[in-house]
Scaffold this motif. Sequence first.
Motif, short mmCIF file in Angstrom:
data_model
loop_
_atom_site.label_atom_id
_atom_site.label_comp_id
_atom_site.label_asym_id
_atom_site.label_seq_id
_atom_site.Cartn_x
_atom_site.Cartn_y
_atom_site.Cartn_z
N TRP A 29 67.53 165.32 0.18
CA TRP A 29 68.09 166.00 -1.00
C TRP A 29 68.89 167.23 -0.58
N ARG A 30 68.28 168.09 0.29
CA ARG A 30 68.89 169.37 0.58
C ARG A 30 70.01 169.25 1.62
N TYR A 33 73.43 167.97 0.23
CA TYR A 33 74.17 168.85 -0.68
C TYR A 33 74.60 170.14 0.02
N GLY A 36 77.50 169.12 2.04
CA GLY A 36 78.62 168.84 1.14
C GLY A 36 79.29 170.11 0.64
N THR A 37 78.48 171.15 0.33
CA THR A 37 79.08 172.39 -0.16
C THR A 37 79.59 173.26 0.98
N SER A 272 80.81 168.32 -3.15
CA SER A 272 80.23 169.67 -3.27
C SER A 272 79.62 169.93 -4.63
N SER A 273 78.87 168.95 -5.15
CA SER A 273 78.26 169.19 -6.47
C SER A 273 76.94 169.95 -6.40
N GLY A 274 76.48 170.36 -5.21
CA GLY A 274 75.29 171.22 -5.12
C GLY A 274 74.00 170.46 -5.34
N PRO A 275 72.91 171.21 -5.72
CA PRO A 275 71.58 170.60 -5.80
C PRO A 275 71.50 169.29 -6.60
N LEU A 277 73.39 166.86 -6.49
CA LEU A 277 74.12 165.76 -5.82
C LEU A 277 73.40 164.42 -5.88
#
Length: 452
Positions: A29-30, A33, A36-37, A272-275, A277
Amino acid sequence: MQQERGQWQSTAGFILAAAGSAIGLGNIWRFPYVAGTNGGAAFVFIYLVCVALICLPYLFCELSIGRRTGRNPVGAMLALKGKSPWSLVGGLGVLTGVCILSYYGVIAGWAFGYIFKSFVAPAMSLGDFSANALVAVPLFALFLLFTVLVVARGVEKGIEKSARILMPMLLVLMLLLIVRGLTLPGAMKGVEFLVKPDFSVVTPATVLAALGQAFFSLSLGMGAMITYGSYLPKSANLPTSGVWVALFDTGIALLAGFMIFPALFALGGNPSSGPPLIFEVLPRVFEQMPMGAVVAAVFFILLSIAALTSTVSLLEVPVSYVVDEKRWSRKKSVWVIGGAAFALGLPAALEPSTPALQSMSFLGATGFLSVMDLIWGNISLGVGAMLLCIFTGWVWGFRNAGAELQQGGTMSDGMVKVWGLFIRFICPIFIFLVLLSLFPFGARFLASLGIG
Ligand code: PFF
């Protein structure tokens, strides 16, 4: 007391359990993202450097302390240094375990709920899903209950046995999803995103994110590996086992990247949609695949499995402390500490439905859960790791620790010397600078020195 303490049945069992602790929401999960960001490949490169040069030498500290003393983080400090402020460092680790468990369990509860959501309410957003307290709180409680039941069964029958079954399952499921993603037209753009670095996007914040992610992902800085190392026999080869754990963990994080980005790019999502994602973007990606609901369910089963082997280690650290030092039974310990983690995690579970909790902020993190993650999942792990480097390198002494690393293995004296340089100088100084850059005054100070 000794009866309640266990021992791994084999080194392979230890490696699987420690890799199970390391591999978790942090990888699947982490990592995607945060990568990605932070620009993809450049972040991945810095992450790999942090793992090899900072985290791996530090992992050896935790393993040597654990096996030498055969105790939990607090007991280990007491055994090596007697009553001294160093036991507080062990205490910080125990406290960090309960605190990370509290909010980590909330996210793990969402992951578990998403197994069913793909069939029942596929279009619902993560916001709407998690804002339903009548769903989020029972899922959180249920996940903690699974964790309590595994840890209650003890080291060999609970932790080792579950890891032996769950970890290979995880790998097989991931490989299936990777093949599915890579065979979609346009998937190669996602591969490029992960392997073609653009270093112009790198800032000090990228390095901070990479180091924090590496510590979190390898379960370092709070004594989880002291605790797991304490169940190892003297015959085990610590450096080799440590390298295997780091390789597995890093391999799974990279595989998670290859599972997510090719599919994401092929089907048109934003990296880059963050948490959210994996919770929001991925289900949309799955929807566009044949049998999407099944693929989504498989993915969230996998995420729940990975999370469970990690929550088990988060609970094991405080449990080993009260079992060793307070002589509680394992059963009583798991229920009391599991209950405390539940109480502490309630605000995180209720945050999506409670505006007051959403508006909390600290050092740039906004919302109760993010603030908890910053304090316990970043700062506390960094502080703990820096202090344990100093302890091993300067207080207990890197030669003593090195002797423990050499027992059962083949580490040469020369390698111990090189390792000593890392844990006495390079690791603590680097961690200190990175921690400093978290605080506005520290960032200004570093900027005035021309660093960052
Ligand atoms: N390493 C776990 C993950 O990547 O999800 C999280 C974690 C577990 C952190 C245990 C710290 C720990 F002691």
